[in-house]
Design a protein around this motif. Structure first.
Motif, PDB file in Angstrom:
ATOM      1  N   LYS A 133       3.523  -1.359  -1.672  1.00 42.86           N
ATOM      2  CA  LYS A 133       2.170  -1.908  -1.502  1.00 42.86           C
ATOM      3  C   LYS A 133       1.258  -0.868  -0.856  1.00 42.86           C
ATOM      4  O   LYS A 133       0.107  -0.697  -1.255  1.00 42.86           O
ATOM      5  CB  LYS A 133       2.201  -3.167  -0.630  1.00 42.86           C
ATOM      6  CG  LYS A 133       2.783  -4.369  -1.304  1.00 42.86           C
ATOM      7  CD  LYS A 133       2.775  -5.551  -0.339  1.00 42.86           C
ATOM      8  CE  LYS A 133       3.531  -6.732  -0.887  1.00 42.86           C
ATOM      9  NZ  LYS A 133       3.581  -7.841   0.082  1.00 42.86           N
ATOM     10  N   VAL A 134       1.781  -0.175   0.142  1.00 39.75           N
ATOM     11  CA  VAL A 134       1.000   0.865   0.814  1.00 39.75           C
ATOM     12  C   VAL A 134       0.745   2.015  -0.150  1.00 39.75           C
ATOM     13  O   VAL A 134      -0.371   2.547  -0.221  1.00 39.75           O
ATOM     14  CB  VAL A 134       1.706   1.354   2.101  1.00 39.75           C
ATOM     15  CG1 VAL A 134       0.931   2.495   2.743  1.00 39.75           C
ATOM     16  CG2 VAL A 134       1.879   0.195   3.081  1.00 39.75           C
ATOM     17  N   TRP A 135       1.758   2.420  -0.930  1.00 39.92           N
ATOM     18  CA  TRP A 135       1.576   3.511  -1.887  1.00 39.92           C
ATOM     19  C   TRP A 135       0.522   3.168  -2.930  1.00 39.92           C
ATOM     20  O   TRP A 135      -0.224   4.031  -3.382  1.00 39.92           O
ATOM     21  CB  TRP A 135       2.893   3.900  -2.556  1.00 39.92           C
ATOM     22  CG  TRP A 135       3.633   4.870  -1.715  1.00 39.92           C
ATOM     23  CD1 TRP A 135       4.821   4.673  -1.107  1.00 39.92           C
ATOM     24  CD2 TRP A 135       3.204   6.180  -1.322  1.00 39.92           C
ATOM     25  NE1 TRP A 135       5.145   5.782  -0.359  1.00 39.92           N
ATOM     26  CE2 TRP A 135       4.182   6.716  -0.475  1.00 39.92           C
ATOM     27  CE3 TRP A 135       2.072   6.943  -1.597  1.00 39.92           C
ATOM     28  CZ2 TRP A 135       4.071   7.984   0.081  1.00 39.92           C
ATOM     29  CZ3 TRP A 135       1.971   8.208  -1.038  1.00 39.92           C
ATOM     30  CH2 TRP A 135       2.965   8.712  -0.216  1.00 39.92           C
ATOM     31  N   TYR A 136       0.466   1.895  -3.307  1.00 40.99           N
ATOM     32  CA  TYR A 136      -0.574   1.482  -4.252  1.00 40.99           C
ATOM     33  C   TYR A 136      -1.957   1.743  -3.650  1.00 40.99           C
ATOM     34  O   TYR A 136      -2.847   2.265  -4.325  1.00 40.99           O
ATOM     35  CB  TYR A 136      -0.403   0.008  -4.625  1.00 40.99           C
ATOM     36  CG  TYR A 136      -1.502  -0.491  -5.527  1.00 40.99           C
ATOM     37  CD1 TYR A 136      -1.519  -0.152  -6.880  1.00 40.99           C
ATOM     38  CD2 TYR A 136      -2.544  -1.253  -5.019  1.00 40.99           C
ATOM     39  CE1 TYR A 136      -2.542  -0.587  -7.705  1.00 40.99           C
ATOM     40  CE2 TYR A 136      -3.578  -1.689  -5.842  1.00 40.99           C
ATOM     41  CZ  TYR A 136      -3.567  -1.351  -7.181  1.00 40.99           C
ATOM     42  OH  TYR A 136      -4.594  -1.776  -7.991  1.00 40.99           O
ATOM     43  N   ARG A 137      -2.132   1.392  -2.367  1.00 42.13           N
ATOM     44  CA  ARG A 137      -3.416   1.652  -1.690  1.00 42.13           C
ATOM     45  C   ARG A 137      -3.715   3.143  -1.652  1.00 42.13           C
ATOM     46  O   ARG A 137      -4.843   3.575  -1.870  1.00 42.13           O
ATOM     47  CB  ARG A 137      -3.387   1.112  -0.249  1.00 42.13           C
ATOM     48  CG  ARG A 137      -3.605  -0.351  -0.128  1.00 42.13           C
ATOM     49  CD  ARG A 137      -3.978  -0.751   1.296  1.00 42.13           C
ATOM     50  NE  ARG A 137      -3.064  -0.333   2.334  1.00 42.13           N
ATOM     51  CZ  ARG A 137      -2.062  -1.058   2.805  1.00 42.13           C
ATOM     52  NH1 ARG A 137      -1.837  -2.257   2.311  1.00 42.13           N
ATOM     53  NH2 ARG A 137      -1.303  -0.608   3.772  1.00 42.13           N
TER      54      ARG A 137
END
Length: 149
Positions: A133-137
């Motif tokens: 989820k953080v990598w998507y951001r």
């Protein structure tokens, strides 16, 4: 006022001054420790401090049987940018990359500049799903940043 009262007042004054000096020293020491642990250009943890923190997190993870996710980031074509446009532009790219990483992670995560164009992003007590989820951001911010070039 007698001699003993003057000595007490002087002693109180000296003790108050000592406390003030100690507070200032603690504050300066805290600032020096911070500066010694941060990469001057990118304002993320430097290699030494970051790896020490990572080692502590790995031990914690092992003792408590919790997950830890460590991601490697390499800035593509930094050498080309340095050669074609100068080191100042390369530095801007590194600073922007670090900023995107710092602003995209959670409070419990941290970024380490390993050197050159390499960073580690550490997600303590995190599942791969949460880290993704953080990598998507992060990827979204990088894409937005590239659109502005």
């Amino acid at each position: 006022m007698n001699y003993n009262e003057m000595n007490k007042e002087k002693l109180i004054q000296i003790l108050m001054e000592k406390d003030k000096i100690l507070r200032e020293l603690r504050l300066k020491n805290k600032k020096l420790n911070y500066l010694a642990s941060i990469d001057a250009m990118t304002r993320v943890l430097n290699r030494k401090s970051g790896l020490e923190l990572l080692e502590r997190e790995l031990k914690f993870s092992k003792i408590n049987n919790t997950n830890i996710v460590v991601c490697f980031v390499d800035v593509d074509k930094l050498k080309y940018i340095n050669d074609a446009f100068g080191h100042e532009e390369g530095d801007k790219l590194l600073i922007n990359t670090a900023l995107i990483l710092k602003e995209s992670i959670r409070k419990t995560d941290f970024v380490i500049r390993m050197g050159g164009d390499e960073f580690l992003v550490v997600f303590p007590q995190t599942t791969m799903k949460e880290a993704n989820k953080v990598w998507y951001r992060i990827l979204k911010r990088v894409e937005e940043s590239n659109e502005n070039i």
